[in-house]
Structures are given as C-alpha cells and as structure tokens.
Design an enzyme around this catalytic site. Structure first.
Site, PDB file in Angstrom:
ATOM      1  N   LYS A  76       0.859  -1.142  -0.048  1.00 53.90           N
ATOM      2  CA  LYS A  76      -0.004   0.023   0.192  1.00 53.90           C
ATOM      3  C   LYS A  76       0.893   1.089   0.009  1.00 53.90           C
ATOM      4  O   LYS A  76       1.732   1.438   0.607  1.00 53.90           O
ATOM      5  CB  LYS A  76      -0.986  -0.227   1.238  1.00 53.90           C
ATOM      6  CG  LYS A  76      -1.915   1.060   1.383  1.00 53.90           C
ATOM      7  CD  LYS A  76      -2.796   0.940   2.593  1.00 53.90           C
ATOM      8  CE  LYS A  76      -3.934   2.066   2.721  1.00 53.90           C
ATOM      9  NZ  LYS A  76      -4.782   1.950   3.721  1.00 53.90           N
ATOM     10  N   SER A 153      -9.455   2.657   2.708  1.00 55.84           N
ATOM     11  CA  SER A 153      -8.552   3.383   1.775  1.00 55.84           C
ATOM     12  C   SER A 153      -7.359   2.394   1.122  1.00 55.84           C
ATOM     13  O   SER A 153      -6.691   2.539   0.294  1.00 55.84           O
ATOM     14  CB  SER A 153      -7.584   4.112   2.717  1.00 55.84           C
ATOM     15  OG  SER A 153      -6.692   3.468   3.900  1.00 55.84           O
ATOM     16  N   SER A 177     -10.702   0.493   6.605  1.00 51.58           N
ATOM     17  CA  SER A 177      -9.887   0.563   5.289  1.00 51.58           C
ATOM     18  C   SER A 177      -9.516  -0.908   4.878  1.00 51.58           C
ATOM     19  O   SER A 177      -8.865  -1.091   3.906  1.00 51.58           O
ATOM     20  CB  SER A 177      -8.842   1.459   5.576  1.00 51.58           C
ATOM     21  OG  SER A 177      -9.085   2.707   5.723  1.00 51.58           O
TER      22      SER A 177
END
Length: 437
Positions: A76, A153, A177
C-alpha cells in the site's frame, strides 16, 4: 506458470521453496496479469516491471530462505519503500522518496518477497478516492462503462488481489480500510489485533487506531502471510472445533443500516456455521459500547489534526477539499472530548471481554451492502469503526454476491489477541461456503 492466478499463496511459496519454479517466472506471470488488467482497474500507484524482475533474479541467485521467497506482493502506498516513491495518496508527496523501508516492508523483504509495486491508497488513508476501480464490474452487459468503488483506503491492494495481480497485498485500517475494500472486491481482509505489526515507516493518521493487515485470496493465505511477518503461530490454522464453537451473532447498534444483501449474508453465514456444528446465540452490544462509532470519529479526527500539522502549515493547498474539511473538524475537537472518547473505548473493551466469556467468536456485518456505484466515494465504514476502536481481530469472509451481482460477506471478530481462533473460525466458514457452491 499460466495457472499462477489460481494458486494459493501457500502453494506458490511451497513450489518456489522446492525450486519447481523460479522467482523470475512467477514475477513475469504477475507482470503479465498486471499489464493485461491494469488499464481498466488502476490498482497501482507505482509499477516498474524491470525493477520487479531484478528483485526476482537476485532471489533466484540465492538459496531459498524465507517463507515468502519469490512471492510477489503489493505494498500500500502509505508504506515507505526505499527503492520506490511513496506518495501517501497525496500530490504533496508526489516526488517523495523515503530513505528506508517501513518495518513491515522490510520484514517481507527479509522473508524473500518480491515487491511488485505500490498499490493505490486514498488520500492519506482517508475518504478522498484514488483512481482504482472495482475489478468485479467495470462495464455493463452492452459494453458501456459501469464503475463501482473498490472501497478505501486499501483500494488498490484489494483490487490487485481480487483480479489475481498478486496473491496478497498490505492494507491498513483506521476505520474500515481493510474490511470494507475486501468486502466490496470479494476477497479476504484480515485486520489483526491492534499492535500486532509495527507502524514504523507508515504515514500516521491516528496512532491509537492505525493497524497493519492484509488482503488475500483465502483465510489460510492471510494467516500465513501475517504469521510470517509477526513470528506468531497463526499458521497452519488449527481446526475450529465446530462442535464446541460458540458463535455470537452481533448485529451491532447500526443494524438498521444493513441492506437486504447484508442481512442475507449474515443469515447465510450463521446457517453454514450452525450446520458445521457451531452453537449460535444472539449477542447484544453492552450499554458500555454505546457511542463507539462517534468515539472512533472523535479520536481519529483529533489525532489526524495533530499528525498533519506539518502539512497544514507547509502545503495547505495540497489537501483535497474533503481532507481539508476532515482536518478542520478534527481541529475543532477539544482535549476533554478526546479523553472522554478514549475512556469510553477502555470501558467498552472491558465490557466486550466479558462477552467473550460466553462466546468464542462474534459474527457481524462487514458493510451496509454491495459496493456503491461510482468512484466519487468509498462507502461508509459504519460496521467497522467500533471493532477498529476496540482493537479486536477481524476477518472478512466473502460469501458470494448480492442481488446486484457484486460481492458481499461478513466479519468474524475475536477477543483481543485471539487471532488464531478468529482465523480458524473464518477458515471454517470459508470452507463451509465453498462446499455449498
């Protein structure tokens, strides 16, 4: 390696360890899949095929060592990488090049993983979307575009795993997320007990809440990956002992927000586990847990406003309007309200501990429903906030699709540091659902 997209992480790791296939071959297969699908999905913030191949060749020149030797993974873009730019989903950091890896990235390299690139994150892991589309549906039957949010996210990580670009990818969760993108994209999402993996080298949003986890194709793969990095005995998973498994169905205080698809998924999960031998009971959230979602938002906003003070002073015009509004709301929270929210969380953790004297695992909704259409928003983490605040391990298990044809599933929650039993119960549900297909 034409079957790479269908291999589990554990199977792939075993083949690589036995030298049945080279790291370069696996990496090239991953590159081919990314290049095929990425134009429609936009899962990657940074992707350099030559760099990935160079990593793989270095590994092929060594004897297999770590448990992830040669396995391609996604990182990420909230996590620092010494050899790749890290933008945190913001134009403020468009040219940012960290000097060291985040701790979890360094651990994955030490275990032999090939870092394929950086997956898209929403702006600073909040709610302003990135470019990623949900890979489960990008077009209507007539060929015209029809886009759905992948959630956030950890949007790029969920999308990359969902379409076979990599077998696993890192995610982080501060509200919802990991679980929400996993639910929308139809993959497993595992948020460990708070604090299991270090946060060093990850852009902080709310230190009381930020948690490192993983998006994976199966519960077993998620357990294997986090077990490797944490040095905790999460894998192989033990049998869940279904004849003794006490399952508490927890609809949460927000049940009125659940769509029919979510309600059906919860019933399906309960039925499958009961048929496997689990004993079911309804569980109500204790009065001490009232207001946890609001407390989570208070803590997250207050801590984020402090964490982003440097950017607020140096580059305030670099924020999106949504993030600017979020920081302004956090700045308006006074210390008394913040302390009260933290005190409520501490009290609620004690109350929930008592519930786990009577049940082993809680079963709860993951999302309001299927992934909303459009890319303007990432969905509401209404069913995730309280569990993140409490710090309990959560595993999202996909259970097919809803009436709209998009993925749906449920979350299993265990006691703090009860990750093994939570993963084992999730694995039982996953296997029970697979047998019915």
């Amino acid at each position: 390696m034409n079957d790479f997209p269908d291999l589990s992480l554990q199977d792939l790791a075993a083949r690589l360890a036995r030298r049945e296939v080279s790291a370069e071959t696996v990496t090239r297969a991953s590159i081919a899949r990314i290049e095929e699908i990425e134009p429609a999905v936009h899962a990657w913030q940074y992707f350099d095929p030559a760099q990935a191949i160079a990593q793989a060749r270095r590994l092929d020149a060594q004897a297999p060592g770590g448990a992830l030797h040669g396995v391609p993974i996604g990182v990420k873009d909230l996590m620092d990488t010494v050899d790749m730019p890290t933008t945190y989903g913001s134009p403020i950091y468009a040219a940012h090049q960290p000097q060291m890896d985040a701790s979890c990235v360094a651990a994955s390299r030490s275990a032999g993983a090939v870092i394929m690139g950086k997956t898209v994150t929403t702006e600073f892991a909040t709610f302003h979307p990135g470019a990623t589309c949900n890979p489960q549906r990008t077009h209507k039957a007539d060929g015209t575009p029809q886009l759905h949010t992948p959630g956030g996210s950890s949007s790029g990580s969920a999308a990359a795993v969902a379409c076979g670009m990599v077998p696993v990818a890192f995610g982080t969760q501060t509200a919802g997320s990991i679980v929400r993108p996993a639910a929308y994209c139809g993959v497993v999402g595992y948020k460990p007990t708070f604090g299991m993996l270090p946060l060093a080298g990850i852009k902080p949003l709310s230190p009381s809440l930020d948690t490192v986890g993983v998006l994976a194709r199966s519960v077993g793969d998620a357990a294997f990956f986090i077990s490797t990095l944490s040095h905790l005995p999460l894998s192989p998973l033990p049998a869940a002992a279904p004849a003794r498994l006490r399952l508490g169905i927890c609809r949460t205080p927000h049940w009125d927000r659940a769509s029919q698809a979510t309600r059906t998924a919860l019933e399906r999960a309960a039925s499958l586990l009961e048929a496997s031998g689990a004993r079911l009971s309804d569980v109500s959230v204790p009065d001490a847990c009232t207001g946890l979602n609001e407390a989570q938002m208070t803590i997250m906003g207050f801590e984020a406003a402090l964490a982003f003070a440097p950017e607020s002073q140096a580059s305030p015009t670099g924020f999106s309007k949504a993030f600017e509004k979020f920081i302004a709301a956090g700045s308006a929270v006074d210390g008394t309200a913040y302390f009260a929210a933290q005190e409520l969380a501490a009290t609620a953790r004690c109350a929930l501990t008592a519930i786990f004297n009577d049940v082993d695992i809680l079963l709860a909704p993951s999302t309001e429903g299927e992934a909303p259409a459009g890319l303007e928003a990432t969905g509401d983490p209404v069913f995730n906030r309280m569990w993140t605040l409490l710090g309990n391990p959560c595993v999202h298990v996909p259970l097919g699709t809803g009436a709209g044809g998009m993925p749906i599933g449920v979350t299993l929650i265990g006691p703090r540091w009860g990750d093994v039993q939570t993963l084992a119960a999730a694995d039982l549900l996953e296997r029970s659902f697979a047998k019915k297909q």
